[in-house]
Design a protein around this motif. Structure first.
Motif, PDB file in Angstrom:
ATOM      1  N   GLU A 148      -0.710   9.450  -1.673  1.00  0.00           N
ATOM      2  CA  GLU A 148      -1.250  10.614  -2.382  1.00  0.00           C
ATOM      3  C   GLU A 148      -1.000  10.484  -3.877  1.00  0.00           C
ATOM      4  N   ASP A 173     -10.555  14.095  -3.240  1.00  0.00           N
ATOM      5  CA  ASP A 173      -9.252  13.438  -3.225  1.00  0.00           C
ATOM      6  C   ASP A 173      -8.939  12.834  -1.862  1.00  0.00           C
ATOM      7  N   GLN A 226       0.817  -1.207   0.000  1.00  0.00           N
ATOM      8  CA  GLN A 226       0.000   0.000   0.000  1.00  0.00           C
ATOM      9  C   GLN A 226       0.850   1.256   0.000  1.00  0.00           C
ATOM     10  N   LEU A 246     -11.128   9.797  -1.188  1.00  0.00           N
ATOM     11  CA  LEU A 246     -10.714   8.639  -1.978  1.00  0.00           C
ATOM     12  C   LEU A 246      -9.427   8.038  -1.433  1.00  0.00           C
ATOM     13  N   ARG A 247      -8.522   8.913  -1.020  1.00  0.00           N
ATOM     14  CA  ARG A 247      -7.272   8.400  -0.464  1.00  0.00           C
ATOM     15  C   ARG A 247      -7.537   7.584   0.804  1.00  0.00           C
ATOM     16  N   LYS A 248      -8.459   8.047   1.615  1.00  0.00           N
ATOM     17  CA  LYS A 248      -8.808   7.320   2.834  1.00  0.00           C
ATOM     18  C   LYS A 248      -9.477   5.997   2.501  1.00  0.00           C
ATOM     19  N   ILE A 255      -7.370   9.061 -10.016  1.00  0.00           N
ATOM     20  CA  ILE A 255      -8.268  10.147 -10.408  1.00  0.00           C
ATOM     21  C   ILE A 255      -7.969  10.590 -11.835  1.00  0.00           C
ATOM     22  N   LEU A 273      -9.108   4.190  -0.290  1.00  0.00           N
ATOM     23  CA  LEU A 273      -8.142   3.272  -0.887  1.00  0.00           C
ATOM     24  C   LEU A 273      -6.988   2.940   0.045  1.00  0.00           C
ATOM     25  N   GLN A 274      -6.820   3.756   1.063  1.00  0.00           N
ATOM     26  CA  GLN A 274      -5.717   3.571   2.007  1.00  0.00           C
ATOM     27  C   GLN A 274      -4.390   3.454   1.263  1.00  0.00           C
ATOM     28  N   THR A 275      -4.161   4.433   0.413  1.00  0.00           N
ATOM     29  CA  THR A 275      -2.963   4.400  -0.399  1.00  0.00           C
ATOM     30  C   THR A 275      -2.287   5.763  -0.378  1.00  0.00           C
ATOM     31  N   ASN A 284      -0.746   7.662  -5.673  1.00  0.00           N
ATOM     32  CA  ASN A 284      -1.640   6.670  -6.265  1.00  0.00           C
ATOM     33  C   ASN A 284      -3.059   7.200  -6.392  1.00  0.00           C
ATOM     34  N   THR A 285      -3.499   7.932  -5.386  1.00  0.00           N
ATOM     35  CA  THR A 285      -4.831   8.529  -5.449  1.00  0.00           C
ATOM     36  C   THR A 285      -4.935   9.473  -6.632  1.00  0.00           C
TER      37      THR A 285
END
Length: 437
Positions: free
Chosen positions: A377, A366, A296, A369-371, A384, A373-375, A379-380
């Motif tokens: 910045e 953003d 991750q 979505l980052r939260k 997108i 996907l737990q990935t 990758n987010t």
């Protein structure tokens, strides 16, 4: 929640959905009529068909996991009794059920609301597939079986139309208006660690450009996840002219390269540093061989499958629609209005629609979505960017299945037919399907 189920949800990378689903809709007042109330006469019933479980990998049913969403819908529709029905997942029972629903539709009846997965799914029996209710959704839209939704969308209370991607939503539109509401979508991607390969997404690059470019792009052009191979073509069919949107030579060219890649990999000749997948909430990747281990925390590069015409295509994997003959259009739309809300699209119910292979149509911020996907910045932002630059989208149909099935016919068949003969047979068959659809 027991530990076994918790581990199951975690494997999909969407543990956050459970917490959100507990809190959903807590602010709505309770109605005297419960979500499961069936005391209203049949004359005032609103039938909601869920054709989801045949493609869901989750042991519980989609209807059960709607949870508080059902109560919210009941509160919003006091004039009708909401009658939910789930299509059987497989076997003769499913075939009989789908035949009955299609017969009802031909007679001007049938369910008021449809919430459906699209496309076929491989059956437990090798070479066979489980069929959806609508094999050719684009053709069904033209036959005015569904209600145009434009005037209802203008008055929507819960879905945020400006947060739904225009290119994706246009897949449910034709000359009559917005006939389908896409709920989830996907696209094939090849994934590298950014440290191994980094490149920008192109909305003009063609498949031929990619297969003659860098080693990484060549791999992306030949190694697409098999169920989404049809995404190499921008247009699968012109139903007005009753012709396919690609030539037999183009189909053979692509399948031949795909087969070469697979045979090379089957022989153990591929020591690859990339992963093949569809864009989805879970971006923690590991191969069974353990050769690749994406964490991750790794920054990744996502390469779409470019089409022969240029750009890349998204596939609609689920949608909602309303029967054109419903007597309760306003109530029917309220059902879809709720199901396309941000809250619903981040609920446990949507886990059945995502199937570990899709993403919701709602465009989360953003940070959200980052939260989810737990990935990282990076990758987010990459995901997108990928979703914001889709060239075209379409609802999955039988044609995708026919293209995918070429590999089964070639690798699993006992016949001595050449790949060229198999492609010719399938191409001819698909051409007839388009003419008869």
């Amino acid at each position: 929640m027991n530990l076994k189920r918790q581990k199951f949800i975690i494997s999909f990378g969407v543990l956050f959905l459970l917490a959100i689903s507990i809190l959903l809709f807590c602010g709505y007042p309770q109605s005297k009529k419960s979500a499961g109330d069936t005391t209203t006469t049949e004359e005032h019933s609103l039938r909601v068909l869920l054709d989801i479980d045949y493609k869901s990998d989750i042991r519980s049913s989609a209807l059960r996991d709607m949870g508080d969403i059902r109560q919210q819908i009941a509160d919003l529709c006091p004039e009708v009794s909401i009658q939910y029905e789930s299509a059987p997942a497989d076997g003769e029972e499913r075939d009989s059920y789908l035949t009955r629903i299609r017969t009802e539709l031909m007679a001007g009846n049938g369910p008021d609301v449809f919430v459906c997965m699209s496309g076929y799914r491989p059956s437990k029996t090798p070479g066979e597939f489980i069929q959806p209710l609508f094999s050719f959704p684009e053709q069904i839209m033209k036959r005015k079986i569904f209600l145009p939704l434009d005037k209802y969308i203008e008055k929507a209370q819960f879905m945020e139309w400006n947060r739904l991607p225009p290119v994706v939503m246009d897949a449910g539109k034709n000359e009559h208006g917005q006939m389908l509401l896409p709920m989830t979508y996907t696209m094939p991607v090849t994934i590298y660690k950014k440290s191994d390969y980094s490149d920008n997404i192109s909305d003009i690059m063609t498949w031929n450009d990619a297969r003659t470019d860098s080693t990484e792009l060549q791999a992306a052009a030949s190694s697409c996840t098999s169920m989404l191979m049809a995404n190499v073509f921008s247009i699968l069919a012109d139903y007005e002219k009753e012709v396919l949107g690609f030539t037999e030579q183009e189909l053979f060219q692509y399948i031949n390269i795909k087969v070469d890649y697979l045979e090379h990999e089957f022989s153990g000749g591929t020591d690859r540093n990339y992963f093949i997948n569809s864009i989805c909430p879970d971006i923690t990747y590991k191969t069974e061989s353990g050769i690749i281990k994406f964490k991750q925390s790794d920054d990744l590069t996502f390469i779409p499958l470019y089409t022969m015409q240029g750009g890349y295509v998204a596939t609609i994997t689920s949608f909602g629609a309303i029967n054109a003959n419903t007597r309760y259009a306003d109530a029917a739309f309220r059902v879809l209005d709720v199901l396309l809300s941000k809250e619903s699209q981040s609920s446990l119910f949507y886990l059945h629609l995502l199937r570990h292979q899709s993403i919701p149509t709602y465009r989360f911020d953003d940070a959200e979505l980052r939260k989810i996907l737990q990935t990282s910045e990076h990758n987010t932002a990459s995901i997108i960017d990928l979703c914001d630059n889709i060239t075209k989208a379409r609802v999955e149909s039988r044609l995708e299945k026919e293209i995918y099935a070429i590999l089964d016919k070639y690798f699993q068949s006992d016949s001595e037919k050449s790949l060229e003969d198999i492609v010719h047979q399938v191409y001819t068959s698909m051409s007839m399907m388009v003419g008869e659809s």
